[in-house]
Design a protein around this motif. Sequence first.
Motif, mmCIF file in Angstrom:
data_model
loop_
_atom_site.group_PDB
_atom_site.id
_atom_site.type_symbol
_atom_site.label_atom_id
_atom_site.label_comp_id
_atom_site.label_asym_id
_atom_site.label_seq_id
_atom_site.Cartn_x
_atom_site.Cartn_y
_atom_site.Cartn_z
ATOM 1 N N ARG A 43 -3.352 -3.727 0.428
ATOM 2 C CA ARG A 43 -2.174 -3.294 1.193
ATOM 3 C C ARG A 43 -1.249 -2.421 0.350
ATOM 4 O O ARG A 43 -0.043 -2.375 0.617
ATOM 5 C CB ARG A 43 -1.398 -4.492 1.758
ATOM 6 N N ASN A 44 -1.816 -1.718 -0.633
ATOM 7 C CA ASN A 44 -1.012 -0.845 -1.496
ATOM 8 C C ASN A 44 -1.512 0.591 -1.352
ATOM 9 O O ASN A 44 -2.279 1.086 -2.178
ATOM 10 C CB ASN A 44 -1.109 -1.300 -2.956
ATOM 11 N N PRO A 45 -1.062 1.305 -0.313
ATOM 12 C CA PRO A 45 -1.591 2.646 -0.044
ATOM 13 C C PRO A 45 -0.946 3.718 -0.924
ATOM 14 O O PRO A 45 0.126 4.241 -0.621
ATOM 15 C CB PRO A 45 -1.244 2.862 1.436
ATOM 16 N N VAL A 46 -1.610 4.054 -2.031
ATOM 17 C CA VAL A 46 -1.170 5.127 -2.926
ATOM 18 C C VAL A 46 -2.267 6.186 -2.885
ATOM 19 O O VAL A 46 -3.377 5.955 -3.368
ATOM 20 C CB VAL A 46 -0.953 4.613 -4.353
ATOM 21 N N LEU A 47 -1.962 7.344 -2.302
ATOM 22 C CA LEU A 47 -2.984 8.315 -1.950
ATOM 23 C C LEU A 47 -2.723 9.683 -2.557
ATOM 24 O O LEU A 47 -1.585 10.044 -2.848
ATOM 25 C CB LEU A 47 -3.054 8.468 -0.425
ATOM 26 N N SER A 48 -3.797 10.442 -2.693
ATOM 27 C CA SER A 48 -3.711 11.856 -3.018
ATOM 28 C C SER A 48 -4.093 12.647 -1.778
ATOM 29 O O SER A 48 -5.119 12.377 -1.148
ATOM 30 C CB SER A 48 -4.668 12.200 -4.170
ATOM 31 N N SER A 49 -3.275 13.625 -1.417
ATOM 32 C CA SER A 49 -3.538 14.390 -0.200
ATOM 33 C C SER A 49 -4.640 15.419 -0.395
ATOM 34 O O SER A 49 -5.273 15.845 0.577
ATOM 35 C CB SER A 49 -2.260 15.106 0.253
#
Length: 475
Positions: A43-49
């Motif tokens: 539940r830790n959404p750390v994203l690269s676009s």
Amino acid sequence: MRALRAPLLSLALVAGLMITDAAPAAADDGDGPWQQGRFDASRNPVLSSGLGEIYTGEISTPDEVRATPTITDGKMFVGNHDSGYLQAFDLASGEQLWQAQAPNWVHSEMVHREGSVMVGYGNRTMGEDGIRGTGDSGVLSLDTDTGEVNWQLETAGEVMPTPAVVGDSVYIATGDRHLYEIDPETGEDIERADLGGNVNMSHPAVSDGMLYVGASGRTPNVLTAYDTDADDIAWQREFEETRSMGDVPPAVADGVVVITAPITLPEGEPEDGVHERHMIYAMDAETGELLWDDELGVGPTIENNRSGAPMIDDGTVFVGSPLTEASYAYDLQSGERLWTYHSGAVKGAPVARDGAVFFSTTSGWIHALDEETGEKLGERHLGGALAPSGPVIVDDVLVVGSQDGSVNLTPLAEILDTPLAEGVDVPLSESIEDDASAGTTVLLVALSALVLALLAVVVLQRRRLVDMRGHRHLQ
């Protein structure tokens, strides 16, 4: 090197500007598709676009936003509460690409699979036979580029939880107390398991072939682990005294599943509006054995989203409470409470990156805290009641929906500007606004040190000249 003081950081940026021939960091292909609630089971959404730059600012939508905006494939997908509007936005420009319509409330995120997004709909009103959800309930599949409907599946109970994509199947948990498996190409469904209660906002978490989901109702609250390979329940754990476990998306990492739930206090015990005790539980993900639990505190009964959603990052559980109006950190394995911060009421899961964890409150605040100590690194008031699902980080931007109908895309540097101005140590990656690579960052730091050394040489040289002139004057 985790942190720099503001003066050294400024010199590093100046040194970076001196590198006229340096090429910008190349964009990657972005992260994979968003296929379950808040991207993954932790539940830790750390994203690269994968984009050079994304839109920042405020995007208005027609109605309340209560689900975490889905970020995938260069787009942002947003659903609205009462109206059921569904929208897609270009992540680079903020331009709306399309708008569609669901037949009822949307509290589900849109999960992505091979050119389509799937979203649940339905309301929380209790109907006949203990089934939650009146009016239309079900799942829609839409084309990601046009918003056109591929198929629609109607269900007996609401589908407020976010569906979960597992291989060539999609799973939904419903207000009619069941788990269903759906063919993502046709929308055909198969009933798979009785969950022992209604599922309201407990987005199923999928990890290592197991699906975890909480349920509540007239029966004891139940946490179910379903083996998607064996198509069978692996274990179920009942919680006799708790309520509203069906509101909480469980978090899973490192072989541990974590969930929270309130317990109603006995008659005569409540004082000064205090009616419930807020609990956190950690179970062995393989067996369901209770590893540890703790009381977060006590507080008044909350009307909606009565519990706080946990998140796990690097061996630590982070969770907020709407009852106690505080945020907490726990050691995932031992259950030791590491710190408490009085943030205000928090319903959604936080998000963490580079040593900072970001909590969103129901009064519109973002609080940035040190992951290890709980000390405040910064804060920003965005206004409105922020979505009870929590924020997401994309590149160097925090994205969060609000019940005032907006989606805010705020650079992390703007949230962390308070500690920077006060000279407090902040993570380097949160202080530099461009998307420099780690190698470029090290180079900037080295160059800043070189600039300081050169300045020191100049100062010493000037002092020597002054001394020589003074010596000649005396002669």
